[in-house]
Design a protein around this motif. Structure first.
Motif, PDB file in Angstrom:
ATOM      1  N   ALA A 102      51.081  27.524  23.971  1.00 48.22           N
ATOM      2  CA  ALA A 102      51.005  26.142  23.509  1.00 48.22           C
ATOM      3  C   ALA A 102      51.487  26.007  22.073  1.00 48.22           C
ATOM      4  N   GLY A 103      51.311  27.067  21.268  1.00 47.84           N
ATOM      5  CA  GLY A 103      51.779  27.054  19.891  1.00 47.84           C
ATOM      6  C   GLY A 103      53.274  27.222  19.758  1.00 47.84           C
ATOM      7  N   LEU A 104      53.965  27.403  20.889  1.00 54.16           N
ATOM      8  CA  LEU A 104      55.433  27.439  20.990  1.00 54.16           C
ATOM      9  C   LEU A 104      56.040  28.740  20.472  1.00 54.16           C
ATOM     10  N   GLY A 105      55.302  29.502  19.672  1.00 56.37           N
ATOM     11  CA  GLY A 105      55.853  30.744  19.157  1.00 56.37           C
ATOM     12  C   GLY A 105      56.864  30.484  18.053  1.00 56.37           C
ATOM     13  N   TRP A 106      57.152  31.543  17.293  1.00 58.41           N
ATOM     14  CA  TRP A 106      58.116  31.392  16.193  1.00 58.41           C
ATOM     15  C   TRP A 106      59.475  30.950  16.703  1.00 58.41           C
TER      16      TRP A 106
END
Length: 235
Positions: free
Chosen positions: A158-162
Motif C-alpha cells: 500500500a505504501g507503493l515502495g520506493w
C-alpha cells in the motif's frame, strides 16, 4: 504398540539468524508491489550495493551536469533507479556489505525527490513533508523489526515502495503537475503510515496488557500482594 511422539527438529541457529537478517534488510529496503511482482522473475539479480551505488552516482552526475531541467528528462532519475536497483531485490542480502543497500536506496530516493522537486519548482515544504513521512515509515519499520514485531506485508504494498513513489513523482514532474502529485502522495502516505503505526502499537499494548492480566490471575495471593505493594510479606 506404543509409538514415540514425533518431535519437530529445532531450526539451526545459524540458518535462523541468516533468515532474520535477510528478512530485516528486505523490509528496510521498502520494496513496493512492482518489485515484489518481479522479484522472482529476474534470475540471480544484481549485487545490491554496487548497483545501488551506481544509481546514486548517476543521479548525482545528472544534477551536477545540469541535465535535470524542466520536462520529460525529470523522469530519467526514477527510471535509472528502477533499472539498476529493482534487479537487486532478487539477492539474499547476506554479503558483508549488503547491509548498506537499504540506506543507499533511501539516500537515492530522498536525493531524487529533492532534485526533481527543485527542478520542477515544487513547494519546498511539500518535499520536506514527504521525506519526513517516508523517513518516519523507515524508522517505524526498523524499530519494530529490532523487537521482532514485523509490519504486515500489505503496508509495503500500500505504501507503493520506493519504485512506484519515484515513478509517480517523475511522471508528475515530466507532465508539469508535480505539485498536485506531490500533495496527493504526501497526504495518502501520511495517513496510511500514521494510522497503521498507531493502530498496531495500540493493539500490541492491549495484547501485552491482557497477557499481564492473565499472569496476575495465575499468581498466588501473596505474589499479587507483593507485586501491588512492592514488599514481601514477613515469613
Amino acid at each position: 504398540m506404543i509409538t514415540q511422539p514425533q518431535t519437530t527438529p529445532a531450526p539451526d541457529p545459524y540458518e535462523e539468524r541468516l533468515r532474520v537478517q535477510t528478512a530485516r534488510l528486505l523490509a528496510y529496503r521498502d520494496d513496493g508491489p512492482l518489485v515484489t511482482a518481479l522479484r522472482g522473475k529476474m534470475g540471480p539479480g544484481l549485487p545490491p550495493v554496487p548497483a545501488t551505488l551506481v544509481a546514486l552516482l548517476a543521479i548525482i552526475a545528472m544534477a551536477v551536469t545540469g541535465m535535470l531541467d524542466d520536462g520529460p528528462v525529470l523522469l530519467v532519475p526514477a527510471v535509472v533507479m528502477v533499472l539498476l536497483v529493482l534487479p537487486t531485490a532478487a539477492r539474499d542480502h547476506l554479503g558483508k556489505l549488503d547491509w548498506l543497500a537499504p540506506p543507499l536506496i533511501r539516500a537515492a530516493e530522498f536525493l531524487t525527490i529533492i532534485l526533481v522537486g527543485l527542478a520542477a519548482d515544487a513547494p519546498k515544504w511539500l518535499l520536506f513533508v514527504l521525506i519526513y513521512v517516508v523517513g518516519y515509515h523507515t524508522y517505524d519499520t526498523v524499530y519494530r523489526t529490532r523487537q521482532s514485531i514485523w509490519p504486515p506485508d500489505w503496508v509495503f504494498k500500500a505504501g507503493l515502495g520506493w519504485e512506484l513513489r519515484l515513478l509517480l513523482l517523475g511522471a508528475g514532474a515530466a507532465l508539469g503537475v508535480l505539485t498536485w502529485v506531490l500533495a496527493a502522495l504526501t497526504l495518502y502516505l501520511g495517513v496510511l503510515f500514521a494510522v497503521e503505526s498507531v493502530t498496531s502499537w495500540v493493539r500490541l499494548d492491549k495484547e501485552s496488557a491482557l497477557a499481564q492480566a492473565g499472569d496476575d490471575l495465575e499468581a498466588s495471593p501473596e505474589e499479587a500482594m507483593e507485586q501491588a505493594t512492592g514488599e514481601a510479606e514477613p515469613a
